[in-house]
Motif scaffolding. Structure first.
Motif, short mmCIF file in Angstrom:
data_model
loop_
_atom_site.label_atom_id
_atom_site.label_comp_id
_atom_site.label_asym_id
_atom_site.label_seq_id
_atom_site.Cartn_x
_atom_site.Cartn_y
_atom_site.Cartn_z
N UNK A 51 81.17 12.82 2.16
CA UNK A 51 79.81 12.25 2.15
C UNK A 51 79.32 12.09 0.71
N UNK A 52 80.19 11.58 -0.13
CA UNK A 52 79.84 11.40 -1.54
C UNK A 52 78.79 10.31 -1.72
N UNK A 53 77.83 10.60 -2.59
CA UNK A 53 76.79 9.62 -2.94
C UNK A 53 76.62 9.58 -4.45
N UNK A 54 76.13 8.46 -4.99
CA UNK A 54 75.91 8.40 -6.45
C UNK A 54 74.99 9.54 -6.90
N UNK A 55 75.31 10.15 -8.03
CA UNK A 55 74.43 11.16 -8.61
C UNK A 55 73.07 10.55 -8.90
N UNK A 56 72.03 11.34 -8.70
CA UNK A 56 70.67 10.83 -8.95
C UNK A 56 70.42 10.54 -10.43
N UNK A 57 71.31 10.99 -11.30
CA UNK A 57 71.13 10.75 -12.73
C UNK A 57 71.96 9.57 -13.24
N UNK A 107 79.22 5.41 -9.59
CA UNK A 107 79.86 6.66 -10.00
C UNK A 107 79.23 7.16 -11.28
N UNK A 108 79.24 8.51 -11.47
CA UNK A 108 79.82 9.59 -10.68
C UNK A 108 79.08 9.80 -9.35
N UNK A 109 79.80 10.44 -8.40
CA UNK A 109 79.22 10.77 -7.10
C UNK A 109 79.31 12.27 -6.86
N UNK A 110 78.46 12.75 -5.95
CA UNK A 110 78.50 14.16 -5.55
C UNK A 110 78.45 14.23 -4.03
N UNK A 111 79.06 15.28 -3.46
CA UNK A 111 78.96 15.42 -2.00
C UNK A 111 78.11 16.63 -1.63
N UNK A 112 77.95 16.83 -0.34
CA UNK A 112 77.04 17.88 0.13
C UNK A 112 77.54 19.28 -0.17
N UNK A 113 78.83 19.41 -0.49
CA UNK A 113 79.36 20.73 -0.85
C UNK A 113 79.23 21.03 -2.34
N UNK A 114 78.91 20.00 -3.14
CA UNK A 114 78.80 20.21 -4.58
C UNK A 114 80.01 19.75 -5.37
N UNK A 115 80.93 19.08 -4.70
CA UNK A 115 82.04 18.47 -5.44
C UNK A 115 81.53 17.25 -6.19
N UNK A 116 82.12 16.96 -7.34
CA UNK A 116 81.79 15.75 -8.09
C UNK A 116 83.02 14.87 -8.17
N UNK A 117 82.81 13.56 -8.06
CA UNK A 117 83.91 12.59 -8.08
C UNK A 117 83.60 11.55 -9.15
N UNK A 118 84.61 11.20 -9.92
CA UNK A 118 84.43 10.30 -11.05
C UNK A 118 85.30 9.07 -10.89
N UNK A 119 84.84 7.96 -11.46
CA UNK A 119 85.61 6.71 -11.43
C UNK A 119 85.28 5.92 -12.70
N UNK A 120 86.24 5.78 -13.56
CA UNK A 120 86.01 5.21 -14.89
C UNK A 120 87.08 4.18 -15.19
N UNK A 121 86.65 2.99 -15.62
CA UNK A 121 87.60 1.91 -15.93
C UNK A 121 88.16 2.06 -17.34
#
Lengths: 374, 374
Positions: free
Chosen positions: B31-37, B44-58
């Motif tokens: 359930x990753x969503x874009x970080x509010x910042x 991206x970056x995104x965070x999920x409800x457990x507190x994991x962070x996911x990154x995607x960079x070109x």
């Protein structure tokens, strides 16, 4: 306007986009200093007295580092060369225009910012910024004069269902005497920028502080908010609908400012100005709402035509400006037409600048003394 | 304090720095969503409800892209993996603590920022920022309540021969009635941060707006300025000289604020607080200047000892806080000692947070109702 000026403008207009295409190698003066917009303590990027910019970026394993500034879009910017120390360095092929420039760095095909520079919101991203010292930079310098404040306000916006942000410049001494009330200029940023632009890269507050300290203007308030209320995609500006922003500005922000600040809350004491897309917004909204604003200013943002204005008596000033590398003749011609039609109309052309912030800093300096004169 | 709490704190303290060292692979909720910042429009970056962070960079031609977050310093962060589309992606090996985290991206050996995230000044550079939604985030949320303003002021500083910047939070309704005057909290950032930290990453203004709207505090002004007046190099904090900053604060900023804002300009209505290095500064300055401040607060920034305070009658409040992953027992013990010595002393421990901004947002929320009670 004198004839040689026209020739000079035409020459500069032609020169404008090709000024880095020269193939001869001029002597580069070795007096490089850190850009004034660098992050604290950072030595690079640097600029020299001729307007060259030099970059130094660490990326030991990178294959390619290219700065977007320096050779114009078509030529792909300034490629940097890797040294044995893992730092990539390079200097623009020619001097840059004086003033502020956005840029970024393409590293191995990805777009990043220069870690040495501060960031400024433009092109719908936080870009790196660099400042080529202008010969007339004194007018926006931080000086030992009384300073006004820049206030971040959060105002309710029922139409967009959120609290929206604006910045409000209040002149030195504001608030000391509640009975003293001020006129207000609503000042808009350009496409891809936001409400931070005019105080961050525009130095609007310092321009005002200095003009007030020199006694050149009567103090007024400036309000700056976000103008891309509905999203504009690249190339989508032709389908831009002014209604959402006009609603935020005229029905929400202005009543909030008039309720919370010591303003003179009437049409004769309210101005609107904008740069680039903000000029387009100013043009549309001032024509839609003649009962709201009395002073109109477009900075590199189009022109007014006499037939667009229904009630001439409501308009106290038409101000139109641009850089000499833009469309100075069109701007000046339009103002001549407005004068001929009986308007109080003034044009301004910023010498040796293009569609960039030094044009707009100078335009604000020229505009401010013309506002709210009676 | 109950016994199981002590055991829990000890357990968390031990767990603290090793919480990503687990080798079992938990199920990651999709359930990753874009970080509010994130910058406007960035996925991206995104965070999920457990507190994991996911990154995607070109960065299609890069050899290596590593995010500094996720595995703790010793393990080198989160390495990203390149996909066929030229984008590097990766997810933290474990959930992160709730709240705000600074980070950066190492690309081919050079340090850059994530082009998707907004930037926040920390570690003496503009870093990327990411927000893991906290279960109690409501207290610093932007709500439909009356909002105070954050004013940028430029005040003269003869001792440093320049105009210096500070931000001043004024509560909703400030200025409407000139006869209404407010107490003032001077609130300092940590090492490597600056005067933007408390309103940008700290949301001090929103915390105040919400507490005031709920009737939980009497409104006061907050003043935030730059505390590293003399340069501090890495590891140089032991040789820190408080004099330059103390002069700016007590001899220049406070008189300016008292002259230009509606303050109650006396010691009983003036507080000082700081986080981390700002706590160290608060500790030193409040002890040096008992005639200036009456309320003292150290947020993850050390403790007071009873014997340090010469005149107990001048001190109205001692507040000390930290995250549960820091030194909660030391903080609580010191406050017990202060209480035993007859001080009005309060401690606060932020659950499941370390030396980071959620600890300090919560600390401000706990501190504010204790200030200026009479």
């Amino acid at each position: 306007m004198k004839k040689y000026s026209i020739i000079l403008f035409l020459f500069l207009s032609i020169l404008g986009l090709q000024c880095f295409a020269q193939t001869s190698q001029p002597t580069i003066t070795d007096d490089f200093k850190p850009s004034t917009l660098n992050q604290p303590g950072k030595e690079y990027p640097q600029v020299n007295s001729q307007g060259y910019a030099r970059f130094k970026i660490e990326a030991p394993q990178a294959q390619s580092v290219v700065v977007s500034l320096g050779l114009g879009g078509a030529k792909g910017g300034t490629p940097l060369t890797k040294g044995d120390d893992g730092f990539w360095t390079g200097t623009t092929a020619g001097p840059m225009d004086e003033g502020f420039h956005y840029y970024h760095v393409t590293i191995d095909g990805g777009v990043f910012n220069d870690p040495g520079a501060c960031n400024y919101y433009g092109s719908v991203r936080w870009e790196s910024g660099i400042e080529i010292p202008a010969h007339d930079q004194d007018f926006y310098a931080l000086k030992d004069v009384p300073h006004g404040n820049v206030q971040q306000i959060l105002f309710p916006s029922p139409s967009t269902k959120t609290s929206r942000r604006a910045f409000v410049y209040t002149p030195p001494g504001y608030g000391a005497d509640k009975s003293k009330r001020y006129p207000v200029l609503y000042l808009q940023h350009g496409w891809g920028e936001d409400e931070t632009a005019w105080s961050n890269q525009g130095h609007a507050n310092l321009i005002m502080d200095n003009l007030i300290a020199e006694g050149k203007i009567k103090p007024f308030i400036i309000v700056m908010t976000y103008g891309m209320t509905n999203e504009i995609k690249w190339g989508g500006i032709r389908s831009f609908d002014i209604t959402p922003f006009q609603t935020v500005l005229c029905d929400e922000l202005i009543p909030y400012v008039d309720a919370h600040f010591n303003t003179i809350a009437d049409q004769p004491h309210r101005a609107m100005a904008g740069l680039s897309m903000g000029g387009m917004e100013t043009h549309t909204i001032t024509l839609n709402k003649p009962e709201v604003f009395s002073h109109y200013a477009l900075l590199s943002g189009g022109i007014y035509k006499p037939e667009e204005i229904k009630d001439k008596s409501k308009v106290k000033l038409i101000f139109t400006s641009c850089g000499s590398r833009e469309n100075p003749d069109g701007v000046k011609k339009s103002i001549e037409d407005m004068k001929a039609a009986g308007f109080n109309a003034v044009s301004y052309v910023s010498e040796n600048t293009a569609h960039e912030f030094l044009t707009w800093r100078r335009s604000l300096k020229e505009l401010a003394p013309l506002l709210f004169k009676d």
